[in-house]
Scaffold this motif. Structure first.
Motif, PDB file in Angstrom:
ATOM      1  N   VAL A  17     -41.378 -26.723 -24.419  1.00 34.22           N
ATOM      2  CA  VAL A  17     -40.051 -26.842 -23.807  1.00 34.22           C
ATOM      3  C   VAL A  17     -39.321 -25.505 -23.879  1.00 34.22           C
ATOM      4  CG1 VAL A  17     -37.774 -27.930 -24.006  1.00 34.22           C
ATOM      5  CG2 VAL A  17     -39.850 -29.328 -24.162  1.00 34.22           C
ATOM      6  N   ILE A  18     -39.352 -24.866 -25.028  1.00 28.81           N
ATOM      7  CA  ILE A  18     -38.707 -23.561 -25.195  1.00 28.81           C
ATOM      8  C   ILE A  18     -39.355 -22.527 -24.266  1.00 28.81           C
ATOM      9  CG2 ILE A  18     -38.373 -21.647 -26.827  1.00 28.81           C
ATOM     10  CD1 ILE A  18     -38.097 -23.873 -29.015  1.00 28.81           C
ATOM     11  N   SER A  19     -40.669 -22.545 -24.167  1.00 26.97           N
ATOM     12  CA  SER A  19     -41.385 -21.610 -23.294  1.00 26.97           C
ATOM     13  C   SER A  19     -41.055 -21.857 -21.830  1.00 26.97           C
ATOM     14  CB  SER A  19     -42.891 -21.732 -23.518  1.00 26.97           C
ATOM     15  OG  SER A  19     -43.219 -21.363 -24.837  1.00 26.97           O
ATOM     16  N   LEU A  20     -40.937 -23.117 -21.426  1.00 21.74           N
ATOM     17  CA  LEU A  20     -40.584 -23.439 -20.046  1.00 21.74           C
ATOM     18  C   LEU A  20     -39.189 -22.933 -19.700  1.00 21.74           C
ATOM     19  CD1 LEU A  20     -41.986 -27.062 -19.752  1.00 21.74           C
ATOM     20  CD2 LEU A  20     -42.818 -25.029 -18.548  1.00 21.74           C
ATOM     21  N   GLN A  21     -38.264 -23.064 -20.632  1.00 20.58           N
ATOM     22  CA  GLN A  21     -36.909 -22.570 -20.396  1.00 20.58           C
ATOM     23  C   GLN A  21     -36.913 -21.056 -20.217  1.00 20.58           C
ATOM     24  OE1 GLN A  21     -35.174 -24.380 -23.866  1.00 20.58           O
ATOM     25  NE2 GLN A  21     -34.453 -26.171 -22.725  1.00 20.58           N
ATOM     26  N   ALA A  22     -37.700 -20.357 -21.027  1.00 25.52           N
ATOM     27  CA  ALA A  22     -37.794 -18.897 -20.903  1.00 25.52           C
ATOM     28  C   ALA A  22     -38.484 -18.499 -19.595  1.00 25.52           C
ATOM     29  CB  ALA A  22     -38.554 -18.328 -22.100  1.00 25.52           C
ATOM     30  N   LEU A  23     -39.533 -19.213 -19.223  1.00 24.16           N
ATOM     31  CA  LEU A  23     -40.233 -18.918 -17.976  1.00 24.16           C
ATOM     32  C   LEU A  23     -39.312 -19.126 -16.783  1.00 24.16           C
ATOM     33  CD1 LEU A  23     -42.794 -18.141 -16.450  1.00 24.16           C
ATOM     34  CD2 LEU A  23     -43.490 -20.558 -16.567  1.00 24.16           C
ATOM     35  N   THR A  24     -38.487 -20.150 -16.846  1.00 24.35           N
ATOM     36  CA  THR A  24     -37.540 -20.413 -15.758  1.00 24.35           C
ATOM     37  C   THR A  24     -36.599 -19.226 -15.574  1.00 24.35           C
ATOM     38  OG1 THR A  24     -37.640 -22.794 -16.148  1.00 24.35           O
ATOM     39  CG2 THR A  24     -35.718 -21.975 -14.962  1.00 24.35           C
ATOM     40  N   LYS A  25     -36.074 -18.713 -16.662  1.00 22.42           N
ATOM     41  CA  LYS A  25     -35.181 -17.548 -16.583  1.00 22.42           C
ATOM     42  C   LYS A  25     -35.906 -16.342 -16.005  1.00 22.42           C
ATOM     43  CE  LYS A  25     -32.149 -18.944 -20.351  1.00 22.42           C
ATOM     44  NZ  LYS A  25     -31.678 -18.653 -21.699  1.00 22.42           N
ATOM     45  N   SER A  26     -37.139 -16.119 -16.435  1.00 25.87           N
ATOM     46  CA  SER A  26     -37.909 -14.978 -15.936  1.00 25.87           C
ATOM     47  C   SER A  26     -38.196 -15.107 -14.443  1.00 25.87           C
ATOM     48  CB  SER A  26     -39.229 -14.858 -16.690  1.00 25.87           C
ATOM     49  OG  SER A  26     -39.003 -14.526 -18.034  1.00 25.87           O
ATOM     50  N   LEU A  27     -38.564 -16.309 -14.015  1.00 27.70           N
ATOM     51  CA  LEU A  27     -38.842 -16.512 -12.596  1.00 27.70           C
ATOM     52  C   LEU A  27     -37.594 -16.276 -11.760  1.00 27.70           C
ATOM     53  CD1 LEU A  27     -41.147 -19.656 -12.724  1.00 27.70           C
ATOM     54  CD2 LEU A  27     -41.793 -17.361 -11.982  1.00 27.70           C
ATOM     55  N   TYR A  37     -35.483 -28.902 -16.715  1.00 27.12           N
ATOM     56  CA  TYR A  37     -34.602 -29.907 -17.305  1.00 27.12           C
ATOM     57  C   TYR A  37     -35.272 -30.430 -18.560  1.00 27.12           C
ATOM     58  CZ  TYR A  37     -32.472 -29.821 -12.709  1.00 27.12           C
ATOM     59  OH  TYR A  37     -31.867 -29.401 -11.553  1.00 27.12           O
ATOM     60  N   SER A  38     -34.557 -30.374 -19.664  1.00 22.99           N
ATOM     61  CA  SER A  38     -35.106 -30.916 -20.899  1.00 22.99           C
ATOM     62  C   SER A  38     -34.387 -32.208 -21.238  1.00 22.99           C
ATOM     63  CB  SER A  38     -34.994 -29.906 -22.041  1.00 22.99           C
ATOM     64  OG  SER A  38     -33.658 -29.556 -22.264  1.00 22.99           O
ATOM     65  N   GLY A  40     -34.125 -35.509 -24.425  1.00 24.67           N
ATOM     66  CA  GLY A  40     -34.385 -35.910 -25.794  1.00 24.67           C
ATOM     67  C   GLY A  40     -33.667 -35.024 -26.782  1.00 24.67           C
ATOM     68  N   ASP A  41     -33.582 -35.519 -27.986  1.00 28.62           N
ATOM     69  CA  ASP A  41     -32.889 -34.768 -29.024  1.00 28.62           C
ATOM     70  C   ASP A  41     -33.836 -34.277 -30.112  1.00 28.62           C
ATOM     71  OD1 ASP A  41     -33.519 -37.041 -30.383  1.00 28.62           O
ATOM     72  OD2 ASP A  41     -31.462 -37.657 -30.786  1.00 28.62           O
ATOM     73  N   GLY A  42     -35.140 -34.455 -29.900  1.00 26.59           N
ATOM     74  CA  GLY A  42     -36.094 -33.986 -30.887  1.00 26.59           C
ATOM     75  C   GLY A  42     -36.528 -35.062 -31.864  1.00 26.59           C
ATOM     76  N   ARG A  43     -35.709 -36.083 -32.072  1.00 28.61           N
ATOM     77  CA  ARG A  43     -36.092 -37.143 -33.006  1.00 28.61           C
ATOM     78  C   ARG A  43     -36.817 -38.276 -32.288  1.00 28.61           C
ATOM     79  NH1 ARG A  43     -30.324 -38.396 -35.232  1.00 28.61           N
ATOM     80  NH2 ARG A  43     -30.453 -39.141 -33.117  1.00 28.61           N
ATOM     81  N   ASP A  44     -36.265 -38.736 -31.194  1.00 32.74           N
ATOM     82  CA  ASP A  44     -36.823 -39.881 -30.475  1.00 32.74           C
ATOM     83  C   ASP A  44     -37.717 -39.452 -29.318  1.00 32.74           C
ATOM     84  OD1 ASP A  44     -35.397 -41.562 -32.140  1.00 32.74           O
ATOM     85  OD2 ASP A  44     -33.655 -41.573 -30.817  1.00 32.74           O
ATOM     86  N   GLY A  45     -38.162 -38.243 -29.353  1.00 26.80           N
ATOM     87  CA  GLY A  45     -38.985 -37.735 -28.261  1.00 26.80           C
ATOM     88  C   GLY A  45     -38.266 -36.588 -27.586  1.00 26.80           C
ATOM     89  N   HIS A  46     -39.048 -35.725 -27.037  1.00 25.37           N
ATOM     90  CA  HIS A  46     -38.500 -34.543 -26.394  1.00 25.37           C
ATOM     91  C   HIS A  46     -39.444 -34.177 -25.268  1.00 25.37           C
ATOM     92  CE1 HIS A  46     -35.569 -31.291 -26.705  1.00 25.37           C
ATOM     93  NE2 HIS A  46     -36.512 -30.476 -26.307  1.00 25.37           N
ATOM     94  N   GLY A  47     -38.905 -33.603 -24.247  1.00 33.34           N
ATOM     95  CA  GLY A  47     -39.766 -33.209 -23.145  1.00 33.34           C
ATOM     96  C   GLY A  47     -39.006 -32.374 -22.150  1.00 33.34           C
ATOM     97  N   ALA A  48     -39.712 -31.960 -21.111  1.00 37.45           N
ATOM     98  CA  ALA A  48     -39.084 -31.156 -20.072  1.00 37.45           C
ATOM     99  C   ALA A  48     -39.829 -31.334 -18.769  1.00 37.45           C
ATOM    100  CB  ALA A  48     -39.080 -29.685 -20.465  1.00 37.45           C
ATOM    101  N   SER A  49     -39.087 -31.088 -17.708  1.00 32.60           N
ATOM    102  CA  SER A  49     -39.634 -31.069 -16.363  1.00 32.60           C
ATOM    103  C   SER A  49     -39.326 -29.693 -15.778  1.00 32.60           C
ATOM    104  CB  SER A  49     -38.986 -32.156 -15.509  1.00 32.60           C
ATOM    105  OG  SER A  49     -39.368 -32.016 -14.155  1.00 32.60           O
ATOM    106  N   PHE A  50     -40.361 -28.975 -15.408  1.00 27.12           N
ATOM    107  CA  PHE A  50     -40.241 -27.632 -14.860  1.00 27.12           C
ATOM    108  C   PHE A  50     -40.730 -27.665 -13.422  1.00 27.12           C
ATOM    109  CE2 PHE A  50     -42.775 -23.887 -13.774  1.00 27.12           C
ATOM    110  CZ  PHE A  50     -41.843 -22.872 -13.889  1.00 27.12           C
ATOM    111  N   VAL A  51     -39.950 -27.127 -12.500  1.00 24.86           N
ATOM    112  CA  VAL A  51     -40.337 -27.064 -11.098  1.00 24.86           C
ATOM    113  C   VAL A  51     -40.061 -25.654 -10.591  1.00 24.86           C
ATOM    114  CG1 VAL A  51     -39.932 -27.961  -8.769  1.00 24.86           C
ATOM    115  CG2 VAL A  51     -39.786 -29.496 -10.741  1.00 24.86           C
ATOM    116  N   ALA A  52     -41.019 -25.096  -9.862  1.00 25.04           N
ATOM    117  CA  ALA A  52     -40.847 -23.766  -9.271  1.00 25.04           C
ATOM    118  C   ALA A  52     -41.377 -23.769  -7.852  1.00 25.04           C
ATOM    119  CB  ALA A  52     -41.568 -22.710 -10.097  1.00 25.04           C
ATOM    120  N   GLU A  53     -40.610 -23.138  -6.970  1.00 27.64           N
ATOM    121  CA  GLU A  53     -41.048 -22.928  -5.590  1.00 27.64           C
ATOM    122  C   GLU A  53     -41.753 -21.582  -5.548  1.00 27.64           C
ATOM    123  OE1 GLU A  53     -38.136 -23.526  -2.483  1.00 27.64           O
ATOM    124  OE2 GLU A  53     -36.983 -24.796  -3.854  1.00 27.64           O
ATOM    125  N   ILE A  54     -43.058 -21.598  -5.318  1.00 27.96           N
ATOM    126  CA  ILE A  54     -43.812 -20.344  -5.375  1.00 27.96           C
ATOM    127  C   ILE A  54     -44.195 -19.832  -3.998  1.00 27.96           C
ATOM    128  CG2 ILE A  54     -44.636 -20.706  -7.718  1.00 27.96           C
ATOM    129  CD1 ILE A  54     -47.284 -21.700  -6.553  1.00 27.96           C
TER     130      ILE A  54
END
Length: 114
Positions: A17-27, A37-38, A40-54
């Motif tokens: 999730v942290i890497s996806l957020q950084a990649l989004t900024k770089s792109l 979009y991330s 969850g709060d880390g306790r009950d599950g956590h995740g992210a959805s990353f989308v890029a138009e390439i």
């Protein structure tokens, strides 16, 4: 053993999730439209959805959660490739490498002219 593996997997998800957020900024700095979009709060599950138009009509989506990891590449709304697990992470790394190379190519002329 299983609780330890579950905690390790949750740690991997958080790192992704942290890497996806950084990649989004770089792109975005290279002019590629990307969102992350991330949830969850880390306790009950956590995740992210990353989308890029390439490209024109060409998109990638990377999903990571406690339920799994997947990479889907599509063009004009039609799914081209779907990868899961380690293969999905390798594809994400390939994208990150391309961003690094393009940023290096942009930075190199500036450094030479200074």
């Amino acid at each position: 053993m299983f609780p330890r593996l579950a905690e390790h997997y949750k740690s991997v998800v958080q790192d992704l999730v942290i890497s996806l957020q950084a990649l989004t900024k770089s792109l975005k700095t290279t002019g590629i439209n990307a969102t992350c979009y991330s949830c969850g709060d880390g306790r009950d599950g956590h995740g992210a959805s990353f989308v890029a138009e390439i490209g024109e009509g060409h998109m990638v989506r990377f999903l990571v959660s406690d339920f799994g990891i997947s990479w889907v590449e599509s063009r004009n709304g039609r799914e081209l490739v779907k990868l899961e697990g380690a293969e999905a992470i390798h594809e994400l790394q390939r994208m990150a490498d391309l961003v690094q190379m393009s940023q290096g190519a942009v930075a190199a002329p500036v450094a030479q002219s200074a």
